[in-house]
Design a protein around this motif. Sequence first.
Motif, PDB file in Angstrom:
ATOM      1  N   ILE A  18     -19.660  67.450 -38.216  1.00 13.76           N
ATOM      2  CA  ILE A  18     -20.154  67.423 -36.834  1.00 13.76           C
ATOM      3  C   ILE A  18     -20.754  66.058 -36.496  1.00 13.76           C
ATOM      4  O   ILE A  18     -20.506  65.485 -35.429  1.00 13.76           O
ATOM      5  CB  ILE A  18     -21.200  68.539 -36.624  1.00 13.76           C
ATOM      6  CG1 ILE A  18     -20.519  69.906 -36.725  1.00 13.76           C
ATOM      7  CG2 ILE A  18     -21.903  68.376 -35.280  1.00 13.76           C
ATOM      8  CD1 ILE A  18     -21.487  71.073 -36.728  1.00 13.76           C
ATOM      9  N   VAL A  19     -21.543  65.512 -37.425  1.00 10.59           N
ATOM     10  CA  VAL A  19     -22.186  64.214 -37.178  1.00 10.59           C
ATOM     11  C   VAL A  19     -21.138  63.096 -37.036  1.00 10.59           C
ATOM     12  O   VAL A  19     -21.198  62.274 -36.109  1.00 10.59           O
ATOM     13  CB  VAL A  19     -23.173  63.884 -38.329  1.00 10.59           C
ATOM     14  CG1 VAL A  19     -23.653  62.439 -38.205  1.00 10.59           C
ATOM     15  CG2 VAL A  19     -24.349  64.837 -38.306  1.00 10.59           C
ATOM     16  N   VAL A  20     -20.175  63.075 -37.951  1.00 12.71           N
ATOM     17  CA  VAL A  20     -19.147  62.027 -37.892  1.00 12.71           C
ATOM     18  C   VAL A  20     -18.301  62.153 -36.628  1.00 12.71           C
ATOM     19  O   VAL A  20     -17.987  61.147 -35.971  1.00 12.71           O
ATOM     20  CB  VAL A  20     -18.255  62.094 -39.154  1.00 12.71           C
ATOM     21  CG1 VAL A  20     -17.048  61.158 -39.010  1.00 12.71           C
ATOM     22  CG2 VAL A  20     -19.053  61.730 -40.390  1.00 12.71           C
ATOM     23  N   ALA A  21     -17.947  63.401 -36.274  1.00  7.67           N
ATOM     24  CA  ALA A  21     -17.156  63.609 -35.054  1.00  7.67           C
ATOM     25  C   ALA A  21     -17.920  63.132 -33.822  1.00  7.67           C
ATOM     26  O   ALA A  21     -17.343  62.515 -32.918  1.00  7.67           O
ATOM     27  CB  ALA A  21     -16.790  65.081 -34.916  1.00  7.67           C
ATOM     28  N   ALA A  22     -19.224  63.410 -33.785  1.00  9.04           N
ATOM     29  CA  ALA A  22     -20.039  62.976 -32.649  1.00  9.04           C
ATOM     30  C   ALA A  22     -20.107  61.456 -32.569  1.00  9.04           C
ATOM     31  O   ALA A  22     -19.994  60.862 -31.487  1.00  9.04           O
ATOM     32  CB  ALA A  22     -21.444  63.563 -32.769  1.00  9.04           C
ATOM     33  N   ALA A  27     -18.343  56.430 -29.994  1.00 12.38           N
ATOM     34  CA  ALA A  27     -17.741  55.096 -30.110  1.00 12.38           C
ATOM     35  C   ALA A  27     -16.507  54.965 -29.229  1.00 12.38           C
ATOM     36  O   ALA A  27     -16.307  53.947 -28.544  1.00 12.38           O
ATOM     37  CB  ALA A  27     -17.378  54.819 -31.567  1.00 12.38           C
ATOM     38  N   ALA A  28     -15.664  56.026 -29.227  1.00 15.09           N
ATOM     39  CA  ALA A  28     -14.445  55.975 -28.420  1.00 15.09           C
ATOM     40  C   ALA A  28     -14.770  55.886 -26.935  1.00 15.09           C
ATOM     41  O   ALA A  28     -14.155  55.112 -26.187  1.00 15.09           O
ATOM     42  CB  ALA A  28     -13.587  57.201 -28.698  1.00 15.09           C
ATOM     43  N   THR A  29     -15.765  56.666 -26.499  1.00 10.73           N
ATOM     44  CA  THR A  29     -16.160  56.664 -25.081  1.00 10.73           C
ATOM     45  C   THR A  29     -16.754  55.323 -24.685  1.00 10.73           C
ATOM     46  O   THR A  29     -16.467  54.775 -23.611  1.00 10.73           O
ATOM     47  CB  THR A  29     -17.175  57.781 -24.820  1.00 10.73           C
ATOM     48  OG1 THR A  29     -16.610  59.036 -25.199  1.00 10.73           O
ATOM     49  CG2 THR A  29     -17.582  57.821 -23.360  1.00 10.73           C
ATOM     50  N   THR A  30     -17.579  54.771 -25.564  1.00  7.30           N
ATOM     51  CA  THR A  30     -18.247  53.509 -25.259  1.00  7.30           C
ATOM     52  C   THR A  30     -17.265  52.338 -25.211  1.00  7.30           C
ATOM     53  O   THR A  30     -17.373  51.449 -24.361  1.00  7.30           O
ATOM     54  CB  THR A  30     -19.330  53.215 -26.320  1.00  7.30           C
ATOM     55  OG1 THR A  30     -20.234  54.321 -26.374  1.00  7.30           O
ATOM     56  CG2 THR A  30     -20.091  51.944 -25.993  1.00  7.30           C
ATOM     57  N   LEU A  31     -16.303  52.351 -26.106  1.00  6.54           N
ATOM     58  CA  LEU A  31     -15.374  51.218 -26.217  1.00  6.54           C
ATOM     59  C   LEU A  31     -14.180  51.303 -25.273  1.00  6.54           C
ATOM     60  O   LEU A  31     -13.458  50.327 -25.088  1.00  6.54           O
ATOM     61  CB  LEU A  31     -14.860  51.112 -27.657  1.00  6.54           C
ATOM     62  CG  LEU A  31     -15.909  50.792 -28.721  1.00  6.54           C
ATOM     63  CD1 LEU A  31     -15.298  50.822 -30.105  1.00  6.54           C
ATOM     64  CD2 LEU A  31     -16.568  49.442 -28.461  1.00  6.54           C
ATOM     65  N   LYS A  32     -13.935  52.481 -24.657  1.00  9.42           N
ATOM     66  CA  LYS A  32     -12.752  52.676 -23.806  1.00  9.42           C
ATOM     67  C   LYS A  32     -12.649  51.640 -22.672  1.00  9.42           C
ATOM     68  O   LYS A  32     -11.571  51.064 -22.461  1.00  9.42           O
ATOM     69  CB  LYS A  32     -12.755  54.084 -23.214  1.00  9.42           C
ATOM     70  CG  LYS A  32     -11.514  54.437 -22.409  1.00  9.42           C
ATOM     71  CD  LYS A  32     -10.295  54.487 -23.308  1.00  9.42           C
ATOM     72  CE  LYS A  32      -9.120  55.162 -22.642  1.00  9.42           C
ATOM     73  NZ  LYS A  32      -8.691  54.527 -21.392  1.00  9.42           N
TER      74      LYS A  32
END
Length: 239
Positions: A18-22, A27-32
């Motif tokens: 759960i922690v890694v997925a979060a 990261a994906a949302t921030t870097l998009k």
Amino acid sequence: MDVNKNSYTFMFAAIMVIVVAALLSFAATTLKPYQDENERLEKMQSILSSIKVEVSREEAAELYPEYIVQELVVSNHEEKPGIEAFNVDLTKEVRKSNIEREAPLYIAEKEGQRFFVIPIRGTGLWGPIWGYISLQEDVSTLYGAVFDHQGETPGLGAEIATAAFETQFEGKEILDDSGNLIGIDVRKGDASTQYQVDGISGGTITSEGVEAMILDCLESYIPFLKDYAATYSTAGSEL
């Protein structure tokens, strides 16, 4: 808590997942936005490169409007208004028939000459290949070409993205003497006419992919470009 129990191991693993997925999601949302901007600049850089304007990715946004004077979308051999050419997803469009496609077209001016920049997309040996080719005002003579790929083999199919391969296309013809579209014949090392270039040694399938995508994508444009060029030539108008 007994850390030797199976329940503890399962609980620990679940929490870590759960922690890694979060973290990955954050990261994906921030870097998009940064990823989208890089793709936009790279696209501008490739379009400019097809008319032999070499700029860095950072310079592309500033110089792009200086050379690209019109963007439009061609569908069923006519201009289709209301669509931003730059935002057309060519990956989806090439799955449609040539008549149904919404095909983006970029019109460039450089040193008093006009060029038609056409995005192309197809399939190599290991995945998608794509690029941009520019045509001179006669709608037949290739002025420049740039290619790229997703996962072709270095030293083999990946060589399509090198200057040695790309510069072969300059000055080649895509229409025969009767004005019929014939594309570019990518040969096995014996290119000799104005319609042929040498393929990549050891990259036969990818070379054939380049030949096929050029012919397939150009079919959406040629009738429109002939009319466009004739109208412009007759009217002598400015864009």
